[in-house]
Design an enzyme around this catalytic site. Structure first.
Site, PDB file in Angstrom:
ATOM      1  N   ASP A 238     -15.665 -70.430 -21.675  1.00  0.00           N
ATOM      2  CA  ASP A 238     -16.257 -70.681 -20.365  1.00  0.00           C
ATOM      3  C   ASP A 238     -15.138 -71.084 -19.407  1.00  0.00           C
ATOM      4  OD1 ASP A 238     -19.324 -71.021 -19.363  1.00  0.00           O
ATOM      5  OD2 ASP A 238     -17.979 -72.315 -18.202  1.00  0.00           O
ATOM      6  N   ASP A 265     -10.774 -67.892 -18.192  1.00  0.00           N
ATOM      7  CA  ASP A 265     -11.421 -66.802 -17.472  1.00  0.00           C
ATOM      8  C   ASP A 265     -11.514 -65.606 -18.408  1.00  0.00           C
ATOM      9  OD1 ASP A 265     -12.202 -64.740 -15.829  1.00  0.00           O
ATOM     10  OD2 ASP A 265     -10.800 -65.209 -14.215  1.00  0.00           O
ATOM     11  N   ASP A 285     -23.691 -63.741 -21.156  1.00  0.00           N
ATOM     12  CA  ASP A 285     -24.678 -64.376 -20.286  1.00  0.00           C
ATOM     13  C   ASP A 285     -23.913 -64.912 -19.069  1.00  0.00           C
ATOM     14  OD1 ASP A 285     -27.594 -65.354 -20.210  1.00  0.00           O
ATOM     15  OD2 ASP A 285     -26.486 -67.164 -19.721  1.00  0.00           O
ATOM     16  N   CYS A 339     -30.620 -65.292 -16.417  1.00  0.00           N
ATOM     17  CA  CYS A 339     -31.846 -66.024 -16.098  1.00  0.00           C
ATOM     18  C   CYS A 339     -32.197 -65.711 -14.639  1.00  0.00           C
ATOM     19  CB  CYS A 339     -31.690 -67.524 -16.343  1.00  0.00           C
ATOM     20  SG  CYS A 339     -30.277 -68.276 -15.517  1.00  0.00           S
TER      21      CYS A 339
END
Length: 413
Positions: A238, A265, A285, A339
């Site tokens: 992350d 990154d 995601d 999401c």
């Protein structure tokens, strides 16, 4: 100012204040009350003024604050009560408890059994000992409408096992599990059903290597580790250090022993590095608008819809991340999820990637075939994609697409 050692109490105060926001803003329409904002103790902070006024007029224990704030409110006490009485007379007074509690709660409380520390039968026995009644739906082939009916009938003493996600428990909306020792010790993980879909669709084999891209705060990594039975390897990356630190804590509490967590990154990550040569599965995601997440306070905040410029920027970033992940040399299966409710971040991204060289050796397979809610019509691959929504599926809004290497399909995998 206020001194709060109890964070849960502070959260309840903030939520209760927001529910009374129209009334509190109306109080500040009165010039003598609005003068409170100009006092050095408040210093123009309208949110602080709302909390102070809420505690002064509606708080169960009265206003407990610094001497400066108490003095500022005391000087304007008559004006505050006068405006309160005027608002009550005009029908603009504070909402009652029943109204204040009517925050939209369209989805139930979900909790995933963390099989790295326990198992479903043990958790169900503990819940039964704690006074819960297990709603047995194992013998029924439920339609979606029947499922919604059963879930809607759950009360605070009920729990049922979800029919789509293994080891996922369903509780009535609003069930408070945060104080449970099983949650504190990582035996139960509070995770929305939709958030469990990506790892379930990826279904990595124990012993294999997985790349979890944009992995923080770590819910999906912990789910992947459970599916791998802590046997294999998960590379979790992350870009944000604070989120990576949070992820490390969550994974440690969850008993995850196979994750290598690093801050970086992904687009700058050398996917041809030898250490990634065994990666067969990837979960992507990426950052998204979050438009599918049901925020219980949406109706009393000023959150604006996502603008087209930001959506296009997100869609471009998402496509770049997905294309980069598909270049992992020995990748066999990849799940892309968001999401988000927006087509621009979902089907449009898949459409772009399928037409690129990055997806030359991949094709879409049907994500969770038994799931009825599919992608947006107008795209030839829509039936392969999965969508979830509060109205249809009693979950947060989610989108999932599964890429499989063509050679793997040819070999019957």
């Amino acid at each position: 100012m206020f001194a709060f050692q109890n964070k849960k109490k502070l959260l309840r105060l903030c939520c209760a204040t927001l529910k009374q926001r129209p009334f509190l803003e109306a109080l500040l329409e009165e010039p003598d009350v609005a003068d409170l904002l100009r006092d050095d103790a408040i210093n123009g902070n309208s949110e602080l003024a709302w909390i102070v006024l809420y505690e002064f007029l509606l708080g169960s224990e009265g206003l407990k604050a610094s001497k400066r704030i108490l003095s500022a409110v005391g000087q304007r006490s008559s004006a505050i009560h006068r405006q309160r009485d005027a608002l009550v007379s005009s029908g603009r007074g504070p909402v009652g408890e029943d109204e204040a509690a009517s925050v939209p709660a369209t989805i139930p409380r979900y909790a995933r059994v963390n099989t790295l520390k326990t198992d479903l039968s043990t958790v169900l026995k503990q819940l039964t000992d704690d006074g819960y009644e297990i709603v047995d739906c194992s013998s029924k082939r439920m339609t979606r409408s029947k499922y919604r009916e059963v879930v809607g009938g759950l009360d605070e003493h009920h729990v049922m096992v979800d029919g789509d996600i293994p080891d996922l428990l369903v509780f009535a909306a609003g069930t408070q599990l945060h104080t449970s020792w099983m949650v504190d010790e990582g035996h139960l993980i509070l995770q929305d059903k939709a958030s469990c879909l990506p790892a379930t669709c990826l279904q990595p084999e124990p012993g294999s290597h997985v790349f979890d891209v944009c992995a923080a705060p770590g819910m999906k990594t912990s789910h992947l580790a459970a599916l791998l039975q802590n046997n294999g390897k998960i590379w979790s990356i992350d870009k944000t250090k604070d989120r990576v630190d949070t992820m490390k804590g969550l994974l440690e509490r969850s008993g995850v022993a196979i994750s290598s967590v690093f801050c970086g990154d992904f687009l700058r990550t050398d996917i041809y590095d030898k250490k990634f040569s065994k990666v067969r599965y990837a979960l992507v995601d990426p950052p998204c608008s979050g438009s599918g997440i049901i925020k219980r306070m949406d109706h009393i905040t000023d959150e604006a819809p996502t603008d087209s410029y930001r959506l296009n920027s997100l869609g471009n970033l998402q496509a770049m991340i997905l294309k980069h992940a598909l270049k992992l040399p020995n990748l066999e299966r990849l799940v892309y999820s968001t999401c988000s409710l927006y087509e621009r971040e979902n089907e449009a991204v898949i459409d772009e990637v399928l037409q690129s060289e990055a997806a030359e050796h991949f094709e879409l397979i049907k994500a969770l075939p038994a799931w009825k809610h599919r992608g947006r019509k107008g795209f030839p691959f829509a039936r392969m994609c999965l969508r979830s929504s509060p109205a249809k599926d009693l979950t947060n809004g989610f989108f999932v697409a599964v890429f499989q290497r063509k050679s793997a399909l040819a070999n019957g995998e």
